[in-house]
Design an enzyme around this catalytic site. Structure first.
Site, PDB file in Angstrom:
ATOM      1  CB  CYS A   9      50.202  39.310 -26.462  1.00 38.58           C
ATOM      2  SG  CYS A   9      49.709  38.428 -24.953  1.00 38.58           S
TER       3      CYS A   9
ATOM      4  CG  HIS B 150      46.389  38.606 -20.718  1.00 35.67           C
ATOM      5  ND1 HIS B 150      46.397  37.681 -21.736  1.00 35.67           N
ATOM      6  CD2 HIS B 150      47.335  39.517 -21.041  1.00 35.67           C
ATOM      7  CE1 HIS B 150      47.301  38.029 -22.645  1.00 35.67           C
ATOM      8  NE2 HIS B 150      47.889  39.139 -22.251  1.00 35.67           N
TER       9      HIS B 150
ATOM     10  CG  HIS C 114      47.382  43.834 -23.344  1.00 40.36           C
ATOM     11  ND1 HIS C 114      47.631  43.718 -24.690  1.00 40.36           N
ATOM     12  CD2 HIS C 114      47.953  42.744 -22.766  1.00 40.36           C
ATOM     13  CE1 HIS C 114      48.331  42.602 -24.918  1.00 40.36           C
ATOM     14  NE2 HIS C 114      48.546  41.991 -23.765  1.00 40.36           N
ATOM     15  CD  GLU C 115      49.067  43.210 -18.973  1.00 36.63           C
ATOM     16  OE1 GLU C 115      49.708  43.673 -19.934  1.00 36.63           O
ATOM     17  OE2 GLU C 115      48.972  41.966 -18.767  1.00 36.63           O
TER      18      GLU C 115
HETATM   19  O1  LIG Z   1      50.019  41.013 -21.324  1.00 35.26           O
HETATM   20  C1  LIG Z   1      51.144  41.545 -21.401  1.00 35.26           C
HETATM   21  N1  LIG Z   1      52.014  41.193 -22.334  1.00 35.26           N
HETATM   22  O2  LIG Z   1      51.638  40.231 -23.169  1.00 35.26           O
HETATM   23  C2  LIG Z   1      53.345  41.775 -22.428  1.00 35.26           C
HETATM   24  C3  LIG Z   1      53.785  42.074 -23.834  1.00 35.26           C
HETATM   25  N2  LIG Z   1      52.967  43.116 -24.457  1.00 35.26           N
HETATM   26  C4  LIG Z   1      53.220  44.409 -24.172  1.00 35.26           C
HETATM   27  O3  LIG Z   1      54.048  44.746 -23.375  1.00 35.26           O
HETATM   28  C5  LIG Z   1      52.385  45.396 -24.917  1.00 35.26           C
HETATM   29  C6  LIG Z   1      52.816  45.888 -26.141  1.00 35.26           C
HETATM   30  C7  LIG Z   1      52.036  46.810 -26.814  1.00 35.26           C
HETATM   31  C8  LIG Z   1      50.826  47.254 -26.308  1.00 35.26           C
HETATM   32  C9  LIG Z   1      50.409  46.756 -25.082  1.00 35.26           C
HETATM   33 CL1  LIG Z   1      48.932  47.290 -24.426  1.00 35.26          CL
HETATM   34  C10 LIG Z   1      51.178  45.823 -24.391  1.00 35.26           C
HETATM   35 CL2  LIG Z   1      50.651  45.187 -22.869  1.00 35.26          CL
HETATM   36 NI    NI Z   2      49.524  40.116 -23.249  1.00 39.02          NI
END
Ligand SMILES: O=CN(O)CCNC(=O)c1cccc(Cl)c1Cl
Ligand code: NI
Length: 183
Positions: free
Chosen positions: A110, A157, A153-154
């Site tokens: 993240c 947030h 994941h988003e």
């Molecule tokens: O909220 C977004 N971020 O924090 C951006 C950085 N993380 C990534 O790109 C990322 C990396 C691995 C697995 C997932 Cl699922 C994600 Cl999302």
């Molecule tokens: Ni993130």
């Protein structure tokens, strides 16, 4: 343009808030912000630009991560079978999901977390998500595997949830029933 100095890091309470709905239609400013979030993702995945501006690569970015507690996020990535996902979404909502779960064998990272947090992050394997896109259209996306993981994941947030909240405290590499690796 958004750079790493604009990214809110863990410890800031905004990352633990439930973000507010965006009143539709979005204002020009809200659209500009969401477009700049999408541009950041594209820049972060461009070798030259990432190097020039010292950007950490990301496949998604949620508004709270740039200090804006509104229900909007951008994603830009290709999944394992080459399908491209590039969206700016307002008020995304999971309307249905599988019982089965999945996880990435390398865990997750993240931009708001400046440390490695090892462990599996179990998420729904399939989701149906409804939202309004940057053009003001209602979209209904059926997502599975890696794409489902990124969107969850988003969405987390927007609800004040960090990826490591899902990692088993006792055994970070514990695999719950009905859960299979996505990669
Ligand atoms: O909220 C977004 N971020 O924090 C951006 C950085 N993380 C990534 O790109 C990322 C990396 C691995 C697995 C997932 Cl699922 C994600 Cl999302
Ligand atoms: Ni993130």
């Amino acid at each position: 343009m958004i750079t790493m100095k604009d990214i809110i890091r863990e410890g800031d309470p905004i990352l633990r808030k439930v973000a507010s709905d965006v009143e539709l239609p979005p204002t020009a400013e809200e659209k500009n912000i969401l477009e700049s979030m999408l541009e950041f993702l594209k820049n972060s995945q461009d070798e030259e630009l990432a190097k020039k501006y010292d950007l950490r690569p990301g496949v998604g970015l949620a508004a709270p991560q740039i200090g804006i507690s509104k229900r909007m996020f951008a994603v830009h990535f290709q999944d394992f079978d080459g399908a491209e996902y590039s969206y700016g979404l307002f008020n995304p909502k999971i309307v249905s999901h599988s019982v089965a779960k999945t996880y990435l064998s390398n865990g997750e990272g993240c931009l708001s977390v400046d440390r490695e947090v090892p462990g599996y992050v179990p998420r729904y394997q399939k989701i149906t998500l409804k939202a309004t896109d940057l053009n003001g259209n209602e979209v209904k996306l059926k997502l599975k595997g890696y794409a489902a993981i990124v969107f969850q994941h988003e969405l987390d947030h927007l609800n004040g949830v960090m990826f490591y909240d899902h990692i088993n405290k006792g055994d970070p590499f514990f695999i719950p029933d009905n859960t299979i690796a996505c990669d």
